[in-house]
Structure formats: structure tokens, C-alpha cells
Design a protein around this motif. Structure first.
Motif, PDB file in Angstrom:
ATOM      1  N   ILE A  71     -21.898  63.160 -14.308  1.00 50.00           N
ATOM      2  CA  ILE A  71     -21.909  63.978 -15.526  1.00 50.00           C
ATOM      3  C   ILE A  71     -23.264  63.798 -16.194  1.00 50.00           C
ATOM      4  CG2 ILE A  71     -20.840  64.405 -17.775  1.00 50.00           C
ATOM      5  CD1 ILE A  71     -18.213  63.439 -16.656  1.00 50.00           C
ATOM      6  N   CYS A  72     -23.927  64.930 -16.403  1.00 46.30           N
ATOM      7  CA  CYS A  72     -25.274  64.887 -16.973  1.00 46.30           C
ATOM      8  C   CYS A  72     -25.197  65.344 -18.425  1.00 46.30           C
ATOM      9  CB  CYS A  72     -26.173  65.822 -16.164  1.00 46.30           C
ATOM     10  SG  CYS A  72     -27.761  66.117 -16.924  1.00 46.30           S
ATOM     11  N   PHE A  73     -25.663  64.499 -19.367  1.00 46.10           N
ATOM     12  CA  PHE A  73     -25.634  64.847 -20.786  1.00 46.10           C
ATOM     13  C   PHE A  73     -27.016  65.357 -21.183  1.00 46.10           C
ATOM     14  CE2 PHE A  73     -22.457  61.545 -20.156  1.00 46.10           C
ATOM     15  CZ  PHE A  73     -21.337  62.194 -20.679  1.00 46.10           C
ATOM     16  N   SER A  74     -27.029  66.617 -21.621  1.00 48.09           N
ATOM     17  CA  SER A  74     -28.341  67.211 -21.862  1.00 48.09           C
ATOM     18  C   SER A  74     -28.414  67.898 -23.216  1.00 48.09           C
ATOM     19  CB  SER A  74     -28.638  68.232 -20.764  1.00 48.09           C
ATOM     20  OG  SER A  74     -29.802  68.929 -21.082  1.00 48.09           O
ATOM     21  N   HIS A  75     -29.556  67.770 -23.858  1.00 47.35           N
ATOM     22  CA  HIS A  75     -29.805  68.499 -25.110  1.00 47.35           C
ATOM     23  C   HIS A  75     -30.315  69.906 -24.791  1.00 47.35           C
ATOM     24  CE1 HIS A  75     -33.374  66.602 -23.637  1.00 47.35           C
ATOM     25  NE2 HIS A  75     -34.143  67.338 -24.411  1.00 47.35           N
ATOM     26  N   PRO A 130     -34.139  68.762 -15.645  1.00 44.70           N
ATOM     27  CA  PRO A 130     -32.700  68.532 -15.409  1.00 44.70           C
ATOM     28  C   PRO A 130     -32.130  69.525 -14.402  1.00 44.70           C
ATOM     29  CG  PRO A 130     -33.158  68.564 -17.769  1.00 44.70           C
ATOM     30  CD  PRO A 130     -34.426  68.990 -17.082  1.00 44.70           C
ATOM     31  N   GLN A 131     -32.515  70.779 -14.513  1.00 42.24           N
ATOM     32  CA  GLN A 131     -31.970  71.784 -13.598  1.00 42.24           C
ATOM     33  C   GLN A 131     -32.411  71.507 -12.155  1.00 42.24           C
ATOM     34  OE1 GLN A 131     -33.149  72.333 -16.581  1.00 42.24           O
ATOM     35  NE2 GLN A 131     -31.792  73.733 -17.665  1.00 42.24           N
ATOM     36  N   HIS A 132     -33.690  71.152 -11.980  1.00 35.97           N
ATOM     37  CA  HIS A 132     -34.176  70.863 -10.629  1.00 35.97           C
ATOM     38  C   HIS A 132     -33.400  69.700 -10.018  1.00 35.97           C
ATOM     39  CE1 HIS A 132     -37.483  73.619 -10.236  1.00 35.97           C
ATOM     40  NE2 HIS A 132     -37.921  73.307 -11.444  1.00 35.97           N
ATOM     41  N   LEU A 133     -33.247  68.644 -10.793  1.00 37.10           N
ATOM     42  CA  LEU A 133     -32.605  67.451 -10.224  1.00 37.10           C
ATOM     43  C   LEU A 133     -31.114  67.679 -10.007  1.00 37.10           C
ATOM     44  CD1 LEU A 133     -34.528  64.711 -12.221  1.00 37.10           C
ATOM     45  CD2 LEU A 133     -34.671  65.189  -9.769  1.00 37.10           C
ATOM     46  N   MET A 134     -30.459  68.253 -11.000  1.00 38.90           N
ATOM     47  CA  MET A 134     -29.002  68.430 -10.875  1.00 38.90           C
ATOM     48  C   MET A 134     -28.663  69.360  -9.705  1.00 38.90           C
ATOM     49  SD  MET A 134     -27.833  66.364 -12.872  1.00 38.90           S
ATOM     50  CE  MET A 134     -29.146  65.291 -13.448  1.00 38.90           C
ATOM     51  N   SER A 135     -29.463  70.403  -9.506  1.00 46.06           N
ATOM     52  CA  SER A 135     -29.200  71.314  -8.378  1.00 46.06           C
ATOM     53  C   SER A 135     -29.238  70.538  -7.070  1.00 46.06           C
ATOM     54  CB  SER A 135     -30.256  72.400  -8.287  1.00 46.06           C
ATOM     55  OG  SER A 135     -30.396  73.037  -9.505  1.00 46.06           O
ATOM     56  N   ARG A 136     -30.202  69.649  -6.987  1.00 48.34           N
ATOM     57  CA  ARG A 136     -30.313  68.881  -5.736  1.00 48.34           C
ATOM     58  C   ARG A 136     -29.187  67.859  -5.614  1.00 48.34           C
ATOM     59  NH1 ARG A 136     -34.810  71.141  -7.015  1.00 48.34           N
ATOM     60  NH2 ARG A 136     -36.170  71.924  -5.369  1.00 48.34           N
ATOM     61  N   PHE A 137     -28.853  67.210  -6.729  1.00 51.00           N
ATOM     62  CA  PHE A 137     -27.742  66.244  -6.663  1.00 51.00           C
ATOM     63  C   PHE A 137     -26.444  66.954  -6.264  1.00 51.00           C
ATOM     64  CE2 PHE A 137     -29.854  63.424 -10.156  1.00 51.00           C
ATOM     65  CZ  PHE A 137     -30.780  62.996  -9.234  1.00 51.00           C
ATOM     66  N   ALA A 138     -26.312  68.219  -6.665  1.00 47.67           N
ATOM     67  CA  ALA A 138     -25.063  68.957  -6.395  1.00 47.67           C
ATOM     68  C   ALA A 138     -24.859  69.212  -4.906  1.00 47.67           C
ATOM     69  CB  ALA A 138     -25.058  70.271  -7.165  1.00 47.67           C
ATOM     70  N   GLU A 139     -25.872  68.916  -4.115  1.00 48.38           N
ATOM     71  CA  GLU A 139     -25.695  69.099  -2.667  1.00 48.38           C
ATOM     72  C   GLU A 139     -24.799  68.016  -2.068  1.00 48.38           C
ATOM     73  OE1 GLU A 139     -29.656  69.383  -1.152  1.00 48.38           O
ATOM     74  OE2 GLU A 139     -30.027  71.204  -2.318  1.00 48.38           O
ATOM     75  N   PHE A 151     -22.765  69.518 -15.859  1.00 51.88           N
ATOM     76  CA  PHE A 151     -23.876  69.526 -16.817  1.00 51.88           C
ATOM     77  C   PHE A 151     -23.260  69.700 -18.207  1.00 51.88           C
ATOM     78  CE2 PHE A 151     -27.503  71.435 -19.018  1.00 51.88           C
ATOM     79  CZ  PHE A 151     -28.540  70.649 -18.567  1.00 51.88           C
ATOM     80  N   PHE A 152     -23.161  68.589 -18.932  1.00 52.20           N
ATOM     81  CA  PHE A 152     -22.417  68.552 -20.199  1.00 52.20           C
ATOM     82  C   PHE A 152     -23.357  68.899 -21.342  1.00 52.20           C
ATOM     83  CE2 PHE A 152     -19.668  66.807 -23.472  1.00 52.20           C
ATOM     84  CZ  PHE A 152     -18.397  66.927 -22.945  1.00 52.20           C
ATOM     85  N   GLU A 153     -23.157  70.089 -21.878  1.00 51.64           N
ATOM     86  CA  GLU A 153     -24.086  70.570 -22.913  1.00 51.64           C
ATOM     87  C   GLU A 153     -23.650  70.108 -24.302  1.00 51.64           C
ATOM     88  OE1 GLU A 153     -24.092  74.865 -22.411  1.00 51.64           O
ATOM     89  OE2 GLU A 153     -25.851  74.669 -21.104  1.00 51.64           O
ATOM     90  N   GLU A 154     -24.465  70.411 -25.308  1.00 51.66           N
ATOM     91  CA  GLU A 154     -24.075  70.124 -26.684  1.00 51.66           C
ATOM     92  C   GLU A 154     -22.992  71.136 -27.093  1.00 51.66           C
ATOM     93  OE1 GLU A 154     -27.811  70.120 -28.774  1.00 51.66           O
ATOM     94  OE2 GLU A 154     -28.128  68.004 -28.296  1.00 51.66           O
ATOM     95  N   PRO A 155     -22.096  70.738 -28.023  1.00 50.09           N
ATOM     96  CA  PRO A 155     -20.983  71.621 -28.367  1.00 50.09           C
ATOM     97  C   PRO A 155     -21.428  72.910 -29.061  1.00 50.09           C
ATOM     98  CG  PRO A 155     -20.767  69.448 -29.386  1.00 50.09           C
ATOM     99  CD  PRO A 155     -22.091  69.463 -28.736  1.00 50.09           C
ATOM    100  N   VAL A 156     -20.591  73.944 -28.931  1.00 52.61           N
ATOM    101  CA  VAL A 156     -20.842  75.192 -29.662  1.00 52.61           C
ATOM    102  C   VAL A 156     -19.595  75.535 -30.486  1.00 52.61           C
ATOM    103  CG1 VAL A 156     -22.446  76.161 -27.971  1.00 52.61           C
ATOM    104  CG2 VAL A 156     -20.025  76.617 -27.741  1.00 52.61           C
TER     105      VAL A 156
END
Ligand code: FAD
Ligand code: UDP
Length: 761
Positions: free
Chosen positions: A22-26, A36-45, A51-56
Motif C-alpha cells: 500500500i503506497c501512501f501518496s500526497h 511514485p507512478q513509475h515505481l508502483m507500475s513496476r512493483f505491480a508486475e 495507491f492510497f490517495e488523500e481523502p476527498v
């Protein structure tokens, strides 16, 4: 897509060989395609990535989950009426973790610690890509939260060399990982791609920028370049953040094209004559390592940048990158670039870029993360990963000696106990661990067990076997190493005496002593026993360094800990029992806390506990902080520990060498293998330097502080349902055995009360 159930099945399309992350990102997933997008895409392999965003804002509480089909990353967006409500976010996160099972936490924003630190992660990684506290509108608590995140992280990365230099002392497992580039994607820009319509309308020459447009850009510089060369066109691509429209320079030759898709960037880039990095030099850019620099270069475009530290260091010697400080400099450099048709300097660029691919960075990070996860598992075999629920009779704050003994006693009497500690580990200041070389070290300085209490030894012996160890300390006096505390050998060595018996030494000491009528201070205690000369030699400087004040301002109890001897006994302590836990303190604490009635919540501050769910609290943190420092802060002395490993078997003749002279900044240096008895071909040492700021380690014993403590003590006594314990909870300079004795006595009292209550009910 909004989900209201608790079972989530996203991101399972690919084979998973690693646990979920779980990636916590601002930064929002759809903002710009960044680190974050580059790394997470690769980790998702190889694993499920959330990708846990800030609340809305949303009328109902739910977790929106959206699978990004291109990357396999699941974007998780908490939705709720009040997005500042940390408790609500925590509920959503708990549901997610309960559904996906044990996971790894990967942080970009320390703010997320507020709702995620209670979870037992398989591993915690902090990828620090910016000095966020330097950014505009950064929350005030950013630094504090970052400190907590760093404390709880198993591994830390920095996005550039300057950040690494600034943070390297903060974490033991920190790695510099400057951002990379997706080479294949940007290489396409080297041949002319079809030009996007909004740019095709603009005349040439074109100087372009893509990236987030915020306070990090030097707007005056952009305006200056545009004004100096009205015939050149400046193309600005990217989302505008945190800036008002008035802050953007407007001119006929500045074109704000807004945010563009990552896929389309090469098409824009392939038509530029020059790429710009017009960064302001301010707090927000001191540590940046712009991702766009290698992207521009991969696209075959020469770059002009302001002298941002990491750009200068990373691209020094690369002719395709020019550094300029002002508009005139940018114009001169751009004119030169436009006049140049030589492509030979791109050979060096390509060699450099070959070392910067996101694929290899992601691979390295994955490997390091797996190692960190393994290390955590070995260090805390008893902790079950997942969400910890508190349903306890007692909450114990602090997993040091005071808290752990209390928790064990209460749990063994049949009560459910929840232990929280803000540190990521148990054992408090006694925590020991294997360092990177495999040498057992005490993270918070050397801890030697000694006691005269059979009861304390007997109690602790339920959780550990012992290895006999008598600590010896030598003081470095002008280069000579002499026994400390002062004994007959010390007197003979430093004063040239030739005393052979205790009686002779006692008589000699009487000639040195300068009697003080009322022995009150730490200075009085020593001077009345051995006189000024030895006092100055062994105590004055050491104590001033240790306490930041003169021994005349400290209680006599401080130096009474190291009384002078007439004998030649050179052991530091004279207690009846002197020994070390055979497998270390942490192992002993693990056994103490390994009880079905005990739940452990590490990396959790008492202040963050949601509901104070239990009926009784045992508080072993600083008593003044419990009461919100209402009478002002109690003074504590802190320490900086400088750990070092050397590739030799031993460095020192004994466990500790004290440096009483003011010329040495630290007070003492300890070599752990003497203390732990470990055999290893390397050795690890720890130097201690005292400091006024930092974690509280020592209550400072003197009359004024005691008077202030008494005011807190009165509040503590009046506080129902809370027991204050330990070095910090009772503001007392106690050794480990004294804390154990204090906790055993307090547990007995609490259990008696509980029994009486039970009978009454
Ligand atoms: P700690 O060990 O400090 O434990 C308190 C715990 O509470 C900490 O883990 C802290 O993170 C946690 N905590 C505080 N506030 C909060 C909060 N708000 N929320 C959650 N958790 C919180 N004693 C000896 O007998 N022999 C020695 O050789 C020796 N050497 C020492 C060397 C050094 C450098 C130091 C600093 C101390 C040494 N001591 C030694 C003393 C020994 O460390 C203490 O007696 C013992 O650790 C005290 O235990 P404690 O539980 O009271 O406190
Ligand atoms: N002390 C000193 N010189 C030394 C050792 C100790 O002046 O070589 C003084 C100093 O003020 C120190 C106190 O004695 O803080 C107690 O020493 P001890 O070793 O007990 O300190 P600890 O580190 O265990 O708290």
C-alpha cells in the motif's frame, strides 16, 4: 468505482510473487506521471499495489477502488464527509488491510502516519522524494510526522543526492535512489513525432518546460527570458498548483498549455529547440532532483537549468546540460544551443542515461525491500502482521522495562493488556539488535545489567538465561588510560603514588579530600572525597559535557553513582549480581511480551490512540507530556549515538572508555563485543555525545527540576485510572533494575486493587 463491501479483488490479474503493497501518496495518481507512478507500475508486475490517495469529500464514507488497466495499480481514494477526519480514514484503511492481508507500507507522505501507524506492516519503506516541509502550505506537523515515519521505517530511500546528504544520519538503512527515466518512451522524441495541435500553432524557436508548475519555478526568470527574446516562444506544459493566476507571467510569447498526458510528452519535446529547468533557488528546491532532466535528455533535447544542487552534481561534465543563473545567462546559452548542430556530446548523455532506467531502479528497490522485510521478520517473530484491535483491560504506554514488566504481570494475572510504543520496537532504551555487519549493538548506548536485588534477578530470569559480565571502564586522562571509578591503581598512575594497601590509599585520600560541610551538589560529593585536582581531572569536564551544566548545579546523587575506592577493584559496579541476558535484551523482552493476553502496537503514539478503550492506563512516557506541559517542560538531557563498525576484532581494551576532557566532544565510547561476549571478526563501537535537544533520555536531577516535577507528581497522583512509572513517568534517574523493582511493586498494588474490586462486585 465505489466499493462498500470489505472484500476487494482488484489487481489480481497478474501472478503475484510478493506480498501486497500500500503506497501512501500526497500526489494523486492522475496528477502527473512521476516517481511514485513509475515505481508502483513496476512493483505491480509482481504484487498487488494499492495507491492510497488523500481523502476527498463525499456524503458517505467509502473507499473508492479503481484499477488502472495499463499499470495494474489499484487507486484507492477514501471518500468521506470530512476529509480531515483521520479516524474515518483509518477505518477505511483497516478494512482494506483486513481484506488483502499482511502488506508492506510504502510512504511518500509522512502525514499518512496519522492513520496508518497502528498497523503491523510486513515492512515499512519511506521513499523521500522531496523535503516536503519546505513546500508552500506544508502542514506544520510535517517534520514531526516525518521523524515518526523515519523511526518506524525499515528502509528509507531519497530521490536525490542532496536529500541523501541531509537525511543520511537519520536512518541506518537509507539509500540514495535518484529518479530515473523511461528510456524507450522518451527516445522516441529523437525523431520528429507528429506535433500536437496546440503546440503546432506556435512559432519557432521554442523553449519548453514540462512538469508541475508551482512555487518551485522562477516566474521572474521565465518573464525575463520572454522579455529579452520576444521572438522566441516559451512553452509551459503541466498542471498549475498552489499559484494564483497573477503569479504566472503573461506575455505573447509565453504559452501555458496546461496538463498533458505522459504518453504525449515526447511528441511535444521532439519539436523543442531547448528544454528549460527554470527553478527558483528557494527552500522548496534546495533538495530537488528533477525527473524531467533525464527525460529531456533522453528525448535528445539540450537543457538549461538554474544551479539546482542535484542538477549541477548529477550532470557535471555533460555538455548537453548548461547551468545559468539569470535570464541573460539563459538567453546566451539558448542562442549557443540553437547555433550548435554537433551531436557528439549526446554520447556521454547516453552512457549516463543507460544507468538511469526506472526498471533497474525498481529492481534494486524491490531487492532492498525484501531484505528489509526479512530483517523485520527476524527481529520481531512474535508480532503478527495485520490490524491490531484494542479491547484491553489495561493500556500500557511504553514497551521499555517499566511497561513490559507491568504488561507481563497484568497479563499473567489474566487481564488483557494492550502495549503501545511510539518506537517501532520493544525494549525501550535497552533495545539491542544486530547491526549491518551482524554485530550485536545497543541502539541507545551500552546497557549493563547489575543489581543487588535477588527478586529482580529472579523475576527477569524467567525470560532469559544470563552470561556473567563485569563491566570495566577506563578514563582517558591526557592519553593515559586509568581505571574509573577512581581506585588505588588510578591514584598511583595519575598522582605518581605507590600505594599498596587499602589503608594506605584511604589515608592518602584523606590528605586530598577538601571537606564540605553540607554535601549537596555533585561537585561537593566528589571534592569532599578526593579534592579539586581529581575532581577536575575526572568529573568536571565529563559532567559539564554530559549534563550541559556545572556539577555544582546538579544533585549529589549524580556523582554518588561512581564513588571513589581505596581498593584496586576496577569493576565499574559492585553489585552482587552482574550479568547480561544471554541472547540480548530484545530477546528477553520478546519472551516477556509473548503472552496471549498481550497485544502490541508499535510505532503508535499514545496521543494517537483513538478510543482510550481500557479502564486503566499505565503511562511510562514523559510525565510532563502527559499533562500537555501545563507547568512548562521538565528538562531532560538527550544523547546522540554515533555507531561505527570496524573491520578488526577489538579496538579497546575494555567495554567503555570515558573521555573526561573538554577537548573530546563525546563523553564515552563503548565497544559492544566486550559487553555481549559475541565472537565476530568485526567490532562495533558507539560514541555518546550529550545534547539539550532530542529524545528524552536523562531526567536532570537538581532541586529546581525536582520542584517542577513535584507539581506534575501532584497532578499524577490525582489522576484516577492512570499509573505513572519508569524513568520518564516518574522523572527519576533510575537503572534498569530499579525500574523493574518499581514496576513489580506497582503491578502488585494494581492487582490488589483489581482483586478488591472484583470481590466488591
Ligand atoms: P524507557 O526504556 O525509556 O522506555 C519508555 C518507552 O516509552 C520508550 O520505548 C518510548 O518510546 C515509549 N514512549 C514514551 N512516550 C510515549 C508515548 N507518548 N507514546 C508511546 N510510547 C511512548 N541502566 C542500567 O541499569 N545499566 C546501564 O548500563 C544503563 N545504561 C544506560 C545508558 C544510556 C545511554 C541510557 C540512556 C540509559 C541507561 N540505563 C542503564 C538506564 C535504562 O535505560 C533505564 O533505566 C530503563 O531503560 C528505563 O526503562 P523505562 O521503561 O522507564 O524507560
Ligand atoms: N561521571 C564523571 N566522569 C566519569 C564518569 C561519570 O564525571 O568518568 C559523572 C557524570 O556526571 C555522570 C555521573 O557521574 O553523569 C554518573 O555516571 P554513570 O556512569 O553512572 O552514568 P550513566 O551513563 O550510567 O547514567
Amino acid at each position: 468505482m465505489a466499493m462498500d463491501g470489505t472484500t476487494y479483488n482488484f489487481g489480481k490479474a497478474r501472478p503475484q510473487t510478493a506480498p501486497p503493497l500500500i503506497c501512501f501518496s500526497h500526489l494523486r495518481w492522475d496528477f502527473v506521471f512521476q516517481r511514485p507512478q513509475h515505481l508502483m507500475s513496476r512493483f505491480a508486475e509482481t504484487r498487488r499495489v494499492f495507491f492510497f490517495e488523500e481523502p476527498v469529500v463525499s456524503p458517505e464514507r467509502s473507499l473508492s477502488l479503481r484499477l488502472c488497466p495499463l499499470t495494474g495499480v489499484t487507486v484507492a481514494t477514501p471518500m468521506m464527509p470530512d476529509p480531515t477526519d483521520v479516524h474515518e480514514v483509518r477505518i477505511l484503511l483497516d478494512e482494506l488491510v483486513a481484506s488483502i492481508g499482511p502488506a508492506v507500507a510504502w510512504y511518500y507522505t509522512p502525514i499518512a502516519v496519522a492513520f496508518s501507524s497502528h498497523i503491523h506492516w510486513l515492512a515499512v519503506a519511506y521513499d523521500c522524494m522531496d523535503e516536503l516541509s519546505g513546500f508552500r502550505f506544508a502542514p506544520a506537523e510535517m517534520r514531526l510526522r516525518e521523524q515518526r515515519l523515519i523511526n518506524s521505517a525499515d528502509i528509507m530511500f531519497t530521490g536525490g543526492a542532496s536529500l541523501f546528504a541531509a537525511k543520511r544520519h537519520l536512518h541506518r538503512n537509507i539509500h540514495c535512489m535518484p529518479s530515473g527515466v523511461e528510456l524507450a518512451h522518451f527516445f522516441t522524441a529523437r525523431s520528429l513525432l507528429p506535433e500536437p495541435e496546440e503546440q503546432a500553432r506556435i512559432r519557432r524557436p521554442a523553449l519548453g518546460y514540462f512538469g508541475v508548475i508551482d512555487e518551485r519555478l522562477d516566474m521572474a526568470l521565465i518573464a525575463g527570458i520572454a522579455a529579452l527574446r520576444p521572438d522566441w516562444q516559451i512553452i509551459m506544459i503541466g498542471p498549475i498548483a498552489k499559484l494564483t493566476p497573477e503569479e504566472l507571467p503573461m506575455a505573447p510569447n509565453i504559452h501555458w498549455l496546461g496538463v498533458q498526458r505522459y504518453q504525449d510528452l515526447p511528441a511535444f519535446l521532439s519539436h523543442w529547440d531547448v528544454a528549460l529547468m527554470p527553478f527558483a533557488l528557494n527552500d522548496a528546491t534546495r533538495f530537488i532532483s528533477p525527473t524531467k532532466a533525464p527525460e529531456y535528455l533522453a528525448g535528445g533535447c539540450r537543457v538549461i537549468s538554474t544551479p539546482v544542487a542535484d542538477v549541477v552534481s548529477r550532470f557535471s561534465g555533460i555538455g548537453a546540460v548548461t547551468v545559468a543563473s539569470d535570464a541573460a545567462g539563459f538567453v546566451v546559452a539558448a542562442a549557443e544551443i540553437m547555433a550548435c548542430s554537433d551531436v557528439s556530446d549526446f554520447v556521454a548523455v547516453d552512457d549516463l542515461l543507460a544507468t538511469m532506467s526506472w526498471d533497474s531502479i525498481a529492481d534494486q528497490m524491490t531487492k532492498l525491500l525484501a531484505e528489509a522485510q526479512q530483517a523485520r521478520r527476524l527481529a520481531r517473530p512474535h508480532i503478527r502482521p495485520g490490524v491490531a484491535k484494542v479491547t484491553a483491560d489495561y493500556t500500557v504506554v511504553g514497551a521499555g522495562f517499566a511497561g513490559a514488566v507491568m504488561a507481563e504481570r497484568l497479563a499473567s494475572a489474566g487481564h488483557r493488556v494492550c502495549v503501545v510504543d511510539r518506537r517501532p520496537h520493544i525494549a525501550g532504551n535497552a533495545y539491542d539488535e544486530l547491526d549491518a555487519s551482524g554485530v550485536m549493538v545497543h541502539r541507545y548506548g551500552p546497557h549493563i545489567f547489575h543489581t543487588n536485588s535477588d527478586a529482580v534477578l529472579g523475576y527477569l530470569s524467567r525470560f532469559t538465561a544470563w552470561r556473567p559480565y563485569e563491566h570495566r571502564v577506563l578514563a582517558d586522562v591526557g592519553g593515559d588510560l586509568v581505571p574509573m571509578p577512581i581506585n588505588r591503581t588510578t591514584l598511583n598512575k595519575v598522582l605518581g603514588a605507590s600505594l599498596t594497601t587499602d589503608a594506605e590509599a584511604e589515608a592518602f585520600l584523606r590528605t586530598l579530600a577538601e571537606p564540605v560541610a553540607d554535601i549537596r551538589s555533585a561537585r561537593d560529593f566528589v571534592v569532599s572525597a578526593v579534592g579539586q585536582q581529581l575532581y577536575k581531572m575526572f568529573f568536571e569536564g565529563y559532567s559539564r559535557k554530559q549534563w550541559g551544566m556545572d556539577p555544582s548545579e546538579l544533585d549529589r546523587a549524580v556523582t554518588a553513582r561512581v564513588p571513589t575506592r581505596a581498593s584496586d577493584d576496577d569493576r565499574y559496579f559492585q553489585d552482587r549480581h552482574q550479568c547480561m541476558p544471554a541472547e540480548g535484551y530484545t530477546r528477553m523482552f520478546e519472551k516477556m511480551l509473548d503472552h496471549p493476553n498481550i497485544t502490541l502496537r508499535l510505532s503508535t503514539d499514545y496521543a494517537e490512540l483513538d478510543a482510550k478503550a481500557s479502564s486503566h492506563l499505565v503511562f511510562t512516557g514523559p510525565v510532563d507530556s502527559y499533562f500537555g506541559l501545563c507547568f512548562g517542560a521538565l528538562p531532560y538531557r538527550s544523547l546522540v549515538f554515533e555507531h561505527e563498525t570496524r573491520e578488526v576484532e577489538f579496538v579497546q581494551p575494555v567495554g567503555t572508555i570515558n573521555y573526561p576532557g573538554m577537548e573530546t566532544p563525546y563523553t564515552r565510547c563503548s565497544e559492544f563485543k566486550h559487553i555481549t561476549g559475541q565472537s565476530h571478526r568485526f567490532t562495533s563501537l558507539c560514541r555518546e555525545t550529550s545534547s539539550a535537544t532530542g529524545e528524552p533520555f536523562y531526567p536532570i536531577p537538581n532541586a529546581a527540576n525536582q520542584a517542577l516535577y513535584k507539581r506534575y507528581e501532584a497532578l499524577a497522583d490525582a489522576e484516577t485510572g492512570v499509573t505513572f512509572l519508569g524513568r520518564l513517568g516518574t522523572y527519576r534517574y533510575m537503572n534498569m533494575d530499579q525500574v523493574v523493582a518499581q514496576a513489580l511493586a506497582a503491578a502488585r498494588r494494581l492487582l490488589d486493587v483489581a482483586k478488591v474490586k472484583a470481590v466488591a462486585e
